[in-house]
Design a protein around this motif. Structure first.
Motif, PDB file in Angstrom:
ATOM      1  N   GLY A  32       0.735  -1.315   0.398  1.00  0.00           N
ATOM      2  CA  GLY A  32       0.287  -0.112   0.052  1.00  0.00           C
ATOM      3  C   GLY A  32       0.797   0.888  -0.054  1.00  0.00           C
ATOM      4  O   GLY A  32       0.535   2.541  -0.315  1.00  0.00           O
ATOM      5  N   HIS A  33       2.180   0.667   0.341  1.00  0.00           N
ATOM      6  CA  HIS A  33       2.836   2.295   0.390  1.00  0.00           C
ATOM      7  C   HIS A  33       3.604   2.691  -1.073  1.00  0.00           C
ATOM      8  O   HIS A  33       3.935   1.820  -1.459  1.00  0.00           O
ATOM      9  N   ARG A  34       3.292   4.218  -1.717  1.00  0.00           N
ATOM     10  CA  ARG A  34       3.669   4.192  -2.883  1.00  0.00           C
ATOM     11  C   ARG A  34       5.026   4.710  -2.956  1.00  0.00           C
ATOM     12  O   ARG A  34       5.713   5.253  -3.698  1.00  0.00           O
ATOM     13  N   SER A  35       5.806   5.128  -1.879  1.00  0.00           N
ATOM     14  CA  SER A  35       6.732   5.843  -1.891  1.00  0.00           C
ATOM     15  C   SER A  35       7.890   5.641  -1.636  1.00  0.00           C
ATOM     16  O   SER A  35       7.999   4.592   0.019  1.00  0.00           O
ATOM     17  N   VAL A  36       9.544   5.882  -2.407  1.00  0.00           N
ATOM     18  CA  VAL A  36      10.361   4.671  -1.644  1.00  0.00           C
ATOM     19  C   VAL A  36      11.915   5.501  -1.559  1.00  0.00           C
ATOM     20  O   VAL A  36      12.033   5.916  -2.463  1.00  0.00           O
ATOM     21  N   SER A  37      11.945   5.304  -0.640  1.00  0.00           N
ATOM     22  CA  SER A  37      13.270   5.840  -0.397  1.00  0.00           C
ATOM     23  C   SER A  37      14.337   5.708   0.387  1.00  0.00           C
ATOM     24  O   SER A  37      14.559   4.372   0.587  1.00  0.00           O
TER      25      SER A  37
ATOM     26  N   LEU B 113      26.220   0.952   3.798  1.00  0.00           N
ATOM     27  CA  LEU B 113      24.857   0.230   4.661  1.00  0.00           C
ATOM     28  C   LEU B 113      23.614   0.889   3.851  1.00  0.00           C
ATOM     29  O   LEU B 113      23.921   1.934   3.656  1.00  0.00           O
ATOM     30  N   TYR B 114      23.104   0.803   2.424  1.00  0.00           N
ATOM     31  CA  TYR B 114      22.044   1.037   2.103  1.00  0.00           C
ATOM     32  C   TYR B 114      20.935   0.540   2.352  1.00  0.00           C
ATOM     33  O   TYR B 114      19.955  -0.742   2.358  1.00  0.00           O
ATOM     34  N   LEU B 115      20.432   1.399   2.928  1.00  0.00           N
ATOM     35  CA  LEU B 115      18.657   1.124   3.352  1.00  0.00           C
ATOM     36  C   LEU B 115      17.603   2.285   2.483  1.00  0.00           C
ATOM     37  O   LEU B 115      17.776   3.505   2.339  1.00  0.00           O
ATOM     38  N   CYS B 116      16.393   1.680   2.732  1.00  0.00           N
ATOM     39  CA  CYS B 116      15.109   1.798   2.208  1.00  0.00           C
ATOM     40  C   CYS B 116      14.378   2.392   2.574  1.00  0.00           C
ATOM     41  O   CYS B 116      14.343   1.016   3.625  1.00  0.00           O
TER      42      CYS B 116
END
Lengths: 112, 116
Positions: free
Chosen positions: B28-33, B88-91
């Protein structure tokens, strides 16, 4: 630039309240103040956010200065599980784009 | 509800190679950073995707790119890897655009990239 300034580290005894300060003197009128924390070997997790009024939730309280140039995250009774790096975050509008700016954070040590 | 998942969790590459990291947001989430975390620079914003469009971008070279699919899953690509890309790559995902709104971001556990 909308930047935040936090102390590098703080210590607390278990079961005692902790007040984590954050300065954000260049905050704009529409910027929310967000707090996240990062436990060891985990991604950051949301703690609380606010705009002008003080805010409370099950994790913490957020006290915002009247001029909004500073805020304080309050943990009412620190536990060992609260040992983490706490980040105070604003957004910044640079080069026609918004960004979320994480400061260096405050490492909270909780003594048993 | 399942949290944000990132794959792989650990990755070792050599200089000059390219890498693709994957992020599955909360349903349901539309934003990814995407963020990069290093001991020296801390947490730095890379870019945000909202409804398949890059909405915001941090100060990183063009070697860093990303995309978002119609199911909101996102990939991040780094080409011509350098030693300094070790991090470390975080999303993080959120319902609305995390940067222009007040929405809470939910972070994944991260992908630890080591460049040799």
């Amino acid at each position: 630039d909308a930047k935040t300034t936090q102390p590098n580290s703080m210590e607390s005894n278990e079961e005692e309240p902790v007040h984590l300060p954050c300065n954000h003197s260049t905050i704009s009128g529409t910027d929310y103040i967000h707090w996240y924390r990062q436990l060891p070997s985990q991604g950051p997790e949301y703690v609380i956010h606010g705009l002008t009024s003080n805010v409370n939730n099950r994790m913490a309280s957020l006290a915002i200065a009247e001029d909004r140039k500073s805020s304080t995250l309050i943990l009412h009774r620190a536990t060992l599980r609260d040992a983490a790096v706490y980040y105070c975050i604003l957004r910044d509008y640079v080069d026609s784009s918004y960004k979320l700016i994480f400061g260096s954070g405050t490492r909270l040590l909780v003594r048993p | 509800k399942a949290g944000v998942t990132q794959t792989p969790r650990y990755l070792i590459k050599t200089r000059g190679q390219q890498v693709t990291l994957s992020c599955s947001p909360i349903s349901g989430h539309r934003s990814v950073s995407w963020y990069q975390q290093t001991p020296g620079q801390g947490l730095q914003f890379l870019f945000e995707y909202f409804s398949e469009t890059q909405r915001n971008k941090g100060n990183f070279p063009g070697r860093f790119s990303g995309r978002q699919f119609s199911n909101s899953r996102s990939e991040m690509n780094v080409s011509t890897l350098e030693l300094g890309d070790s991090a470390l790559y975080l999303c993080a995902s959120s319902l609305e655009s995390a940067v222009t709104g007040t929405d809470t971001q939910y972070f994944g556990p991260g992908t630890r990239l080591t460049v040799l």
